[in-house]
Scaffold this motif. Sequence first.
Motif, PDB file in Angstrom:
ATOM      1  N   GLU B 215       0.834  -1.201   0.000  1.00 51.67           N
ATOM      2  CA  GLU B 215       0.000   0.000   0.000  1.00 51.67           C
ATOM      3  C   GLU B 215       0.869   1.252   0.000  1.00 51.67           C
ATOM      4  O   GLU B 215       0.607   2.216  -0.725  1.00 51.67           O
ATOM      5  N   ALA B 216       1.945   1.237   0.806  1.00 54.82           N
ATOM      6  CA  ALA B 216       2.837   2.395   0.870  1.00 54.82           C
ATOM      7  C   ALA B 216       3.501   2.638  -0.480  1.00 54.82           C
ATOM      8  O   ALA B 216       3.535   3.773  -0.982  1.00 54.82           O
ATOM      9  N   ASP B 217       4.011   1.567  -1.092  1.00 49.42           N
ATOM     10  CA  ASP B 217       4.689   1.732  -2.374  1.00 49.42           C
ATOM     11  C   ASP B 217       3.704   2.157  -3.448  1.00 49.42           C
ATOM     12  O   ASP B 217       4.007   2.979  -4.311  1.00 49.42           O
ATOM     13  N   ARG B 218       2.499   1.600  -3.381  1.00 43.78           N
ATOM     14  CA  ARG B 218       1.490   1.969  -4.376  1.00 43.78           C
ATOM     15  C   ARG B 218       1.197   3.452  -4.307  1.00 43.78           C
ATOM     16  O   ARG B 218       1.106   4.142  -5.323  1.00 43.78           O
ATOM     17  N   ARG B 219       1.060   3.955  -3.075  1.00 45.34           N
ATOM     18  CA  ARG B 219       0.792   5.382  -2.931  1.00 45.34           C
ATOM     19  C   ARG B 219       1.934   6.211  -3.498  1.00 45.34           C
ATOM     20  O   ARG B 219       1.708   7.232  -4.140  1.00 45.34           O
ATOM     21  N   ALA B 220       3.174   5.756  -3.250  1.00 50.21           N
ATOM     22  CA  ALA B 220       4.310   6.516  -3.778  1.00 50.21           C
ATOM     23  C   ALA B 220       4.245   6.585  -5.298  1.00 50.21           C
ATOM     24  O   ALA B 220       4.418   7.657  -5.902  1.00 50.21           O
ATOM     25  N   PHE B 221       3.967   5.457  -5.929  1.00 49.38           N
ATOM     26  CA  PHE B 221       3.900   5.438  -7.402  1.00 49.38           C
ATOM     27  C   PHE B 221       2.766   6.316  -7.905  1.00 49.38           C
ATOM     28  O   PHE B 221       2.940   7.096  -8.853  1.00 49.38           O
ATOM     29  N   ILE B 222       1.587   6.204  -7.284  1.00 47.46           N
ATOM     30  CA  ILE B 222       0.426   6.947  -7.797  1.00 47.46           C
ATOM     31  C   ILE B 222       0.614   8.440  -7.578  1.00 47.46           C
ATOM     32  O   ILE B 222       0.294   9.256  -8.447  1.00 47.46           O
ATOM     33  N   ILE B 223       1.176   8.828  -6.403  1.00 47.00           N
ATOM     34  CA  ILE B 223       1.418  10.256  -6.168  1.00 47.00           C
ATOM     35  C   ILE B 223       2.360  10.788  -7.240  1.00 47.00           C
ATOM     36  O   ILE B 223       2.149  11.868  -7.809  1.00 47.00           O
ATOM     37  N   THR B 224       3.418  10.013  -7.534  1.00 44.30           N
ATOM     38  CA  THR B 224       4.370  10.458  -8.546  1.00 44.30           C
ATOM     39  C   THR B 224       3.689  10.598  -9.893  1.00 44.30           C
ATOM     40  O   THR B 224       3.833  11.617 -10.578  1.00 44.30           O
ATOM     41  N   LEU B 225       2.917   9.576 -10.279  1.00 39.49           N
ATOM     42  CA  LEU B 225       2.264   9.600 -11.590  1.00 39.49           C
ATOM     43  C   LEU B 225       1.328  10.790 -11.711  1.00 39.49           C
ATOM     44  O   LEU B 225       1.320  11.487 -12.731  1.00 39.49           O
ATOM     45  N   ASN B 226       0.548  11.060 -10.668  1.00 41.21           N
ATOM     46  CA  ASN B 226      -0.426  12.144 -10.766  1.00 41.21           C
ATOM     47  C   ASN B 226       0.197  13.511 -10.617  1.00 41.21           C
ATOM     48  O   ASN B 226      -0.447  14.509 -10.908  1.00 41.21           O
ATOM     49  N   SER B 227       1.463  13.570 -10.144  1.00 42.30           N
ATOM     50  CA  SER B 227       2.048  14.886  -9.936  1.00 42.30           C
ATOM     51  C   SER B 227       2.751  15.412 -11.171  1.00 42.30           C
ATOM     52  O   SER B 227       3.182  16.561 -11.177  1.00 42.30           O
ATOM     53  N   PHE B 228       2.873  14.598 -12.226  1.00 45.06           N
ATOM     54  CA  PHE B 228       3.509  15.093 -13.449  1.00 45.06           C
ATOM     55  C   PHE B 228       2.641  16.190 -14.041  1.00 45.06           C
ATOM     56  O   PHE B 228       1.462  16.002 -14.278  1.00 45.06           O
ATOM     57  N   THR B 230       1.861  19.060 -12.626  1.00 47.36           N
ATOM     58  CA  THR B 230       1.165  19.913 -11.665  1.00 47.36           C
ATOM     59  C   THR B 230       2.167  20.845 -10.996  1.00 47.36           C
ATOM     60  O   THR B 230       3.358  20.788 -11.255  1.00 47.36           O
ATOM     61  N   GLU B 231       1.645  21.659 -10.073  1.00 46.54           N
ATOM     62  CA  GLU B 231       2.506  22.648  -9.428  1.00 46.54           C
ATOM     63  C   GLU B 231       3.256  22.070  -8.228  1.00 46.54           C
ATOM     64  O   GLU B 231       3.920  22.798  -7.505  1.00 46.54           O
ATOM     65  N   LEU B 232       3.139  20.769  -7.990  1.00 50.15           N
ATOM     66  CA  LEU B 232       3.787  20.176  -6.819  1.00 50.15           C
ATOM     67  C   LEU B 232       5.281  20.026  -7.088  1.00 50.15           C
ATOM     68  O   LEU B 232       5.681  19.430  -8.084  1.00 50.15           O
ATOM     69  N   SER B 233       6.126  20.555  -6.175  1.00 52.12           N
ATOM     70  CA  SER B 233       7.568  20.469  -6.390  1.00 52.12           C
ATOM     71  C   SER B 233       8.060  19.079  -6.002  1.00 52.12           C
ATOM     72  O   SER B 233       7.375  18.335  -5.311  1.00 52.12           O
ATOM     73  N   LYS B 234       9.307  18.766  -6.431  1.00 46.15           N
ATOM     74  CA  LYS B 234       9.820  17.412  -6.175  1.00 46.15           C
ATOM     75  C   LYS B 234      10.054  17.186  -4.689  1.00 46.15           C
ATOM     76  O   LYS B 234       9.833  16.088  -4.173  1.00 46.15           O
ATOM     77  N   ASP B 235      10.491  18.241  -3.983  1.00 48.62           N
ATOM     78  CA  ASP B 235      10.702  18.066  -2.540  1.00 48.62           C
ATOM     79  C   ASP B 235       9.394  17.834  -1.822  1.00 48.62           C
ATOM     80  O   ASP B 235       9.293  16.968  -0.945  1.00 48.62           O
ATOM     81  N   ASP B 236       8.392  18.621  -2.208  1.00 49.84           N
ATOM     82  CA  ASP B 236       7.070  18.429  -1.601  1.00 49.84           C
ATOM     83  C   ASP B 236       6.596  17.016  -1.849  1.00 49.84           C
ATOM     84  O   ASP B 236       6.036  16.363  -0.978  1.00 49.84           O
ATOM     85  N   ARG B 237       6.832  16.557  -3.075  1.00 46.71           N
ATOM     86  CA  ARG B 237       6.372  15.230  -3.453  1.00 46.71           C
ATOM     87  C   ARG B 237       7.033  14.179  -2.586  1.00 46.71           C
ATOM     88  O   ARG B 237       6.404  13.250  -2.100  1.00 46.71           O
ATOM     89  N   GLU B 238       8.355  14.330  -2.378  1.00 45.56           N
ATOM     90  CA  GLU B 238       9.068  13.316  -1.618  1.00 45.56           C
ATOM     91  C   GLU B 238       8.566  13.264  -0.179  1.00 45.56           C
ATOM     92  O   GLU B 238       8.540  12.193   0.433  1.00 45.56           O
ATOM     93  N   ALA B 239       8.138  14.424   0.346  1.00 43.37           N
ATOM     94  CA  ALA B 239       7.643  14.447   1.729  1.00 43.37           C
ATOM     95  C   ALA B 239       6.344  13.674   1.895  1.00 43.37           C
ATOM     96  O   ALA B 239       5.937  13.373   3.010  1.00 43.37           O
ATOM     97  N   LEU B 240       5.667  13.368   0.773  1.00 41.99           N
ATOM     98  CA  LEU B 240       4.384  12.695   0.879  1.00 41.99           C
ATOM     99  C   LEU B 240       4.504  11.176   0.803  1.00 41.99           C
ATOM    100  O   LEU B 240       3.529  10.471   1.026  1.00 41.99           O
ATOM    101  N   TYR B 241       5.689  10.656   0.452  1.00 44.37           N
ATOM    102  CA  TYR B 241       5.817   9.200   0.282  1.00 44.37           C
ATOM    103  C   TYR B 241       5.849   8.506   1.629  1.00 44.37           C
ATOM    104  O   TYR B 241       6.672   8.836   2.479  1.00 44.37           O
ATOM    105  N   PRO B 242       5.008   7.476   1.861  1.00 43.13           N
ATOM    106  CA  PRO B 242       5.128   6.715   3.108  1.00 43.13           C
ATOM    107  C   PRO B 242       6.414   5.912   3.097  1.00 43.13           C
ATOM    108  O   PRO B 242       6.828   5.400   2.055  1.00 43.13           O
ATOM    109  N   THR B 243       7.038   5.778   4.261  1.00 41.11           N
ATOM    110  CA  THR B 243       8.359   5.152   4.303  1.00 41.11           C
ATOM    111  C   THR B 243       8.323   3.714   4.782  1.00 41.11           C
ATOM    112  O   THR B 243       9.357   3.144   5.095  1.00 41.11           O
ATOM    113  N   CYS B 244       7.131   3.118   4.878  1.00 39.53           N
ATOM    114  CA  CYS B 244       7.109   1.763   5.420  1.00 39.53           C
ATOM    115  C   CYS B 244       7.072   0.701   4.336  1.00 39.53           C
ATOM    116  O   CYS B 244       6.700  -0.443   4.595  1.00 39.53           O
ATOM    117  N   GLY B 245       7.452   1.049   3.114  1.00 39.06           N
ATOM    118  CA  GLY B 245       7.367   0.081   2.027  1.00 39.06           C
ATOM    119  C   GLY B 245       8.722  -0.441   1.599  1.00 39.06           C
ATOM    120  O   GLY B 245       9.747  -0.125   2.193  1.00 39.06           O
TER     121      GLY B 245
END
Lengths: 201, 351
Positions: B215-228, B230-245
């Motif tokens: 679930e954690a890895d899936r969220r990381a992939f989907i957040i990345t895919l949907n952020s292409f 958009t106005e979300l910066s790469k650092d902001d994006r990295e802060a959203l990835y769950p780390t338990c995967g």
Amino acid sequence: MASDDWVTCEESVSPSQYRGPMAARGLRAQVDSLLLQLLRDLEELEAKRAALNARVEEGWFSLSKARYAMGAKSVGPLQYASRMEPQVCVYTSEAQDGLQKVWVVRASAQTPEEVGPREAALRRRKGLSRTPEPESSPAPRDPLNWFGILVPHSLRHAQASFREGLQLAADMASLQIRIDWGRGQLRGLQGKLKQLEPESA
Amino acid sequence: MLEGAEFYFNVDHGYLEGLVRGCKASLLTQQDYINLVQCETLEDVKIHLQTTDYGNFLANETNPLTVSKIDTEMRKKLCREFEYFRNHSLEPLSTFFTYMTCSYMIDNVILLMNGALQKKSVKEILVKCHPLGRFTEMEAVNIAETPSDLFNAVLVETPLAPFFQDCMSENTLDELNIELLRNKLYKSYLEAFYKFCKNHGDVTAEIMCPILEFEADRRAFIITLNSFGTELSKDDREALYPTCGKLYPEGLRLLAQAEDFDQMRRVAEHYGVYKPLFEAVGDGSGGKTLEDVFYEREVQMNVLAFNRQFHYGVFYAYTKLKEQEMRNIVWIAECISQRHRTKINSYIPIL
């Protein structure tokens, strides 16, 4: 089609201006070219109508796909306000040949410049009516962001499909105006022809 | 934690495990889906669902039947079953159930806040909130202007309180910040849930930890895919990835730098579990999307959870499988109501 109701039209035309076989031949040529133009326009209208239907269907289907990915209640009436500012406005104006033309313009863009004489432009809006000030108002927010910043690609496809549909709708409206005008012209010309040669029927 | 759940699990939780396995047996079968796909109208769908475990759940619905009504009634049925399990549970299963409801609570909070942004009335939104995520302070969510406000005034007494660690800020809640809040809350929640399962140990950890890692890895992939784009910066994006995967830490760092789908695919190719998933993704509008592929994998893992006994994962797996079933039925119903039947077989069969 125009051809089945030209018998019933009444057009008063001074026959003194149109006399002789030359005039009849000229009129017939005009009728032919007008008819051909009309048929071309109708074909284009049908093609555009089919394309519009396809775009709208695609758009709604992409919305269903977005609902599958995001959750059924995340893409629905809860996400947009009941009163909204339009992103796109419809403009009409009269062109040189007296025909009205319809086109869509993004609200943030400047009013496009035109060639030829221009009557007062009418503006029809979706939603609130507001005097538009293209220079002073801020750029309207993208409706895609109503559903969040990180939206799935199916939602973007839906937006693209609906946008294309808008353009097609405006083209169709212009075409429809031209077709109606063409039919009127055709009726007039056929009436004149009938007046010129009542014996040769 | 003492290993050997088979000795003492049934004392406290045996009845509920038996119950959930019975419920699982009543999920729709392939034959049911074939019948549903052949329906012409939503009324036919209602009639076919009456022969399944759903029974007369749509009996009180007024005409006309819409897909939204079907979805709401199915959710209510799931909620009734879930509440029954929860009311009969003992610790630590009760805490497990509370963790499960937190994700729905987060969704409800975000729904209410978005509604406040759009100036909708609270009543209108409360009706559409997910029933599993109900909590008493829900009506007050729309008064909050900043995340700190939201925490201090409204959510401090709810189970969501511990997840607000990284989210406290004085920024006003506009669309970007609400999205960031949603993802940060979910990240904290997932990591806390993972830790709970891991500390519990035993079969529960063996079953739940891989599911939550996915679930954690899936969220990381989907957040990345949907952020292409958009106005979300790469650092902001990295802060959203769950780390338990499995992707943590190198994969997440690489993913944060990805700029298009191919770069993402290359990151996934380093991991044996994710390489075949990305290979199954069709390109363009023809084949499966990444979300479809992930949903399929989730269903696989959840079905396998029922092969082991004496663990809490069966409850999680049942709820998720039921949700997939609801997604399938809603998809089929939408295809029928829009008369767009080319993709009607894109549902994911479960049994």
